[in-house]
Design a protein around this motif. Structure first.
Motif, short mmCIF file in Angstrom:
data_model
loop_
_atom_site.label_atom_id
_atom_site.label_comp_id
_atom_site.label_asym_id
_atom_site.label_seq_id
_atom_site.Cartn_x
_atom_site.Cartn_y
_atom_site.Cartn_z
N UNK A 4 0.81 -1.22 0.00
CA UNK A 4 0.00 0.00 0.00
C UNK A 4 0.84 1.26 0.00
N UNK A 5 0.13 2.39 0.07
CA UNK A 5 0.83 3.68 0.10
C UNK A 5 0.66 4.30 1.47
N UNK A 6 1.70 4.97 1.91
CA UNK A 6 1.64 5.69 3.18
C UNK A 6 0.51 6.71 3.13
N UNK A 7 -0.33 6.74 4.18
CA UNK A 7 -1.40 7.73 4.18
C UNK A 7 -0.83 9.11 4.46
N UNK A 8 0.42 9.17 4.87
CA UNK A 8 1.00 10.46 5.23
C UNK A 8 1.80 11.04 4.07
N UNK A 9 2.65 10.22 3.46
CA UNK A 9 3.53 10.75 2.42
C UNK A 9 3.08 10.36 1.01
N UNK A 10 2.10 9.47 0.90
CA UNK A 10 1.60 8.96 -0.39
C UNK A 10 2.61 8.09 -1.12
N UNK A 11 3.78 7.85 -0.50
CA UNK A 11 4.76 7.04 -1.20
C UNK A 11 4.50 5.57 -0.92
N UNK A 12 4.90 4.66 -1.87
CA UNK A 12 4.70 3.23 -1.61
C UNK A 12 5.45 2.81 -0.35
N UNK A 13 4.77 2.06 0.51
CA UNK A 13 5.38 1.66 1.78
C UNK A 13 6.61 0.79 1.54
#
Lengths: 556, 318
Positions: free
Chosen positions: B82-91
């Motif tokens: 998924x993507x970080x809900x904070x930075x939008x980058x792929x986890x």
């Protein structure tokens, strides 16, 4: 598996002797810590002038160009895209790379010399025309023009972007480009707050080309017009920016800004470790907390810059509809029983400031002390209790959020309340859960909390709208506070003359204090420590007390 | 032996499934709604209902929880956390950057603790109840008892601020710049290693005591072997079997310790990532980091068990 079990058994058996040993070890280390903390000497201390405006004064000496500045800061940015990020600390990392359409100084005043707009004119109450600074270019070489302004506002307003600045721009009906350097804002309703909103996240200008090409990646490869341009963001470690050689600003003597070649903001979460980095010279600049001030002020290598009463460090928020504090006399009794000066002394070594006004602090242009603010007065507390029909006191649950400072403050309040017979049971929740429980679920009559410095500077309209209107998120009753209030807030927003506005906001504070709704107890202060080679600290604080690096320079 | 390996591998599967479930369930256990946290805790930033709905859709929070779990597990199996809900980058990108850092710190701490702890444990066992044994015990118990965050700050004040021997915080990879890397690693590894060393020392000591009392050691002495050979070769080899088990457990402890150590020493590793993600209610990142940590512990224990089987024939035939 047998080995493991016997291991734990053996460990358990050793417990008694271990405890005895630990006492000795802890005592020894405690002494060591006290000794180390007392280290440092010297006496010379310089203090930055209180409230000096950034960029107004010429730097005190001829600044030297070059050098790499190392900064310690506690919070990792959530994004370097100014429109998207959602952490208040983000701006310390992204701000050096950007400019805002309207520049805001630390008192919350809009200042053309800090702005991407050279000047602006309120043509009529719903029309503001901005004349843009010519020749400004983004770091990628693309020009900054009126079309860029229009596109930026549209971007922030797009619900899919999920910008936290969106709400403040819903009042902007459209932006028209009259010519490449002239943008006309057409508002739905008159709003003086739009200027300071344009000095916050939403008014930060980014280039369309790069933003569309990079998409979500823009947040980790930002491009702006600011004094520094992006080099690297190593998550968890640091953000590095380098000088923008073609920055549009010059200092008062006509020297090109900025002076520094490079700035690295190192993310160091622990306050004690930040200070250790400052003392050892690993960084030139770090924020300070009250406990480190004596050591910093006594250190000949450091200069301490302070801003007193910058934020609301401690505030009581009452739910006017929840028993037993629905009774205004009992609310008055609670406030009269609490001594903010004692809390200041015990928790902050007397370095914070006892609040005498509302949620906009003495650091704001709108600040006026409030004569009717409920004050500490233990004898009156008893009178209020009698008037409220509870002469022997009463009991209620006091909510606070998990934070060591708030916890200490709230525990002292609990003790002070007990002295007049009020029994407060403290309930602590995580900050998000506490916000939800108090403002949305309305489960608690009183919330002991802090109120941050708004991202848009010291503009009261945002606070009034979210806290004091009937529909405001931070109004737990979700009903009008007084018949007059909604009109006053509207009038405050729609008045463009600052002096007139100041009177309106003073009246709003009066109503809030009459009702005993939001009662600030302490204003928090800000301190920064600079190592001696670093100069220009008097211009360190910008809008919303964000550190600005464009006027700093390193002495050789 | 093969049957033993297969049995151990099969036993690991339910543990891993349970891990994924617990990692996912953190979403439900964390206080506060992740989207509400994004609204901001106090004045200023705020999102309107339209934006909140968009967030819920994007994060899949509008679906029933079992469905969310299955979808998440399915993606995780394909390497998409998924993507970080904070930075939008792929986890996964984030973890790729952080895991080697934690691995370096952890491996160095493990290495340090073993090189110190095994000789110390043997010494303590051979000269049981001597002053030397007492000192080893005191130091070892101190390592277990003094919390890392306290020890870390004291070390920074002593070695960085007072003595100026080492930098107070930060990280440089050993592979990029070994000389500077060692300077930055020294303090966190010392703090982290001390606790592990303490456990290994205690384990080695008790293992040695047990072994030294056995008949074959007496036999070895009786046939005239030098005492050093009896202790360091004959006895230690058997005592180490127990130590190997502890090492498996240590991996979990080191990962847990990294949460504290990386925050204090400002090291950009998995522990820091976890702390900042929890603070920001960055659910996708928290789930991913917890999952990776849990899997690392499972794998470490699996390897320990297999190694144990190799070393001790009695285990694999049981």
């Amino acid at each position: 598996m047998n080995e493991q079990r016997s291991y734990w058994r053996r460990l358990a058996r050793g417990r008694m002797s271990r405890r005895r040993l630990l006492t000795g070890a802890a005592a020894g280390l405690g002494t060591l810590a006290a000794y180390l903390a007392a280290c440092g000497g010297g006496a010379k201390t310089e203090q930055g002038k209180q409230g000096s405006a950034p960029g107004a004064a010429a730097p005190p000496a001829v600044p030297a160009y070059g050098g790499r500045l190392q900064v310690a800061y506690g919070l990792e940015p959530s994004s370097l895209d100014p429109h998207i990020g959602n952490s208040g600390g983000d701006r310390f990392s992204y701000a050096p790379m950007f400019d805002t359409l309207v520049g805001i100084d630390e008192r919350g005043t809009a200042r053309p010399d800090l702005s991407l707009a050279e000047r602006w004119e309120v043509v009529d109450p719903t029309t503001i025309v901005f004349r843009l600074r010519p020749g400004v270019k983004f770091h990628d070489g693309s020009p900054f023009d009126a079309e860029t302004v229009r596109w930026n506002i549209e971007r922030v307003k797009d619900p899919d972007l999920k910008s936290t600045a969106r709400a403040s721009f819903l009042n902007v009906d459209r932006v028209e480009t009259l010519d490449p350097l002239t943008a006309r804002f057409v508002l739905k309703e008159p709003s003086a707050a739009v200027l300071s909103d344009l000095g916050g996240r939403g008014g930060t200008m980014i280039p369309r080309g790069a933003a569309e090409k990079l998409g979500k990646e823009f947040g980790s490869k930002p491009v702006g017009t600011g004094p520094f341009q992006f080099v690297q963001w190593a998550p968890g470690s640091h953000v590095t920016v380098k000088r923008n050689p073609s920055y549009w600003r010059k200092d008062a003597a006509g020297n090109q800004l900025p002076y520094l070649d490079e700035v690295t903001v190192r993310i160091i979460p622990d306050q004690t470790v930040q200070f250790a980095n400052l003392v050892t010279g690993e960084v030139h600049l770090a924020g300070l907390v009250a406990k480190d001030l004596p050591a910093a002020e006594g250190n000949p290598d450091l200069t301490v810059i302070k801003r007193e009463a910058a934020g609301v460090g401690s505030v009581l928020v009452f739910n006017l509809d929840l028993s037993p504090l629905s009774n205004v006399n009992l609310r008055r009794a609670v406030v009269a029983a609490i001594d903010p000066a004692a809390i200041n002394q015990a928790v902050h070594f007397g370095r914070w400031v006892v609040a005498e006004g509302g949620l906009w602090t003495p650091a704001s242009w709108a600040y006026v002390p409030a004569a009717n603010k409920p004050k500490y007065d233990p004898t009156k507390a008893k009178e209020h209790l009698r008037a409220g029909g509870a002469p022997d006191g009463f009991a209620f649950t006091l909510l606070t959020y998990s934070n060591p400072i708030l916890q200490q403050q709230t525990e002292i309040m609990q003790g002070q309340l007990a002295k007049v017979g009020i029994k407060a049971t403290i309930e602590q929740k995580d900050v998000g859960a506490a916000t939800n429980a108090f403002f949305v679920e309305r489960q608690f009559p009183l919330y002991s909390t802090s109120w941050g410095i708004s991202g848009a500077g010291q503009e009261p309209d945002g606070i009034c709208t979210s806290n004091y209107t009937a529909s405001g998120f931070y109004n737990p009753m979700k009903r009008p506070i007084s018949p007059e209030m909604e009109d006053l807030i509207k009038k405050g927003r729609q008045t463009y003359d600052p002096e007139e506005r100041k009177k309106i906001y003073a009246r709003i504070n009066e109503i809030v204090f009459d009702q005993v709704f939001f009662v600030p107890l302490l204003y928090s202060s800000l301190w920064a420590g600079l190592r001696k080679p670093l100069q220009g600290g008097e211009n360190l604080f910008g809008g919303a007390f964000t550190w600005r690096y464009d006027f700093l320079w390193l002495k050789r | 032996m093969q049957a033993y390996i297969v049995r151990r591998l099969l036993q690991a599967i339910p543990v891993i499934i349970l891990d994924t479930f617990l990692a996912f369930a953190l979403l439900l256990l964390l206080p506060g709604d992740p989207v509400e946290t994004l609204i901001g805790a106090s004045g200023g930033a705020s999102l309107d209902p339209e934006q909140i709905a968009a967030y819920r859709r994007e994060l899949g929070l509008d679906k029933p929880i079992p469905v969310q779990y299955v979808l998440w597990l399915g993606r995780a199996l394909h390497g998409d956390l998924g993507r970080s809900t904070r930075t939008y980058r792929p986890v996964t990108d984030e973890i790729k950057a952080r895991l080697p850092v934690t691995a370096q710190v952890g491996a160095a701490a493990l290495l340090l603790s073993l090189t110190i702890a095994i000789p110390a444990g043997v010494t303590a066992a051979v000269w049981r109840n001597s002053v030397l044994d007492r000192i080893v015990t005191v130091v070892a118990v101190g390592g277990v008892a003094i919390p890392g965050f306290f020890l870390g700050v004291i070390f920074i004040l002593l070695f960085a601020v007072k003595l100026r021997w080492l930098p107070p915080s930060g990280f440089v990879s050993l592979f990029e710049d070994p000389m500077r890397g060692v300077r930055f690693l020294a303090l966190p590894v010392l703090v982290l290693g001390w606790e592990s060393a303490a456990l290994v020392t205690r384990q080695t000591r008790s293992g040695m005591l047990e072994v030294l009392a056995q008949d074959y050691v007496r036999t070895a002495r009786a046939k005239g072997l030098r005492e050093a050979r009896v202790v360091w070769v004959h006895a230690l080899r058997n005592a180490l079997l127990a130590v190997v088990t502890v090492i498996g457990l240590l991996v979990g402890r080191l990962l847990a310790g990294s949460v504290v150590i990386e925050t204090i020493f400002a090291i950009p590793g998995m522990g820091r990532l976890l702390v900042s993600a929890i603070g920001a209610r960055d659910i996708a990142t928290v789930q991913a980091v917890v999952l990776i940590i849990a899997l690392s512990v499972v794998v470490a224990n699996l390897i320990t068990d297999l190694a144990y089987g190799v070393l001790d024939p009695r285990i694999r035939f049981r």
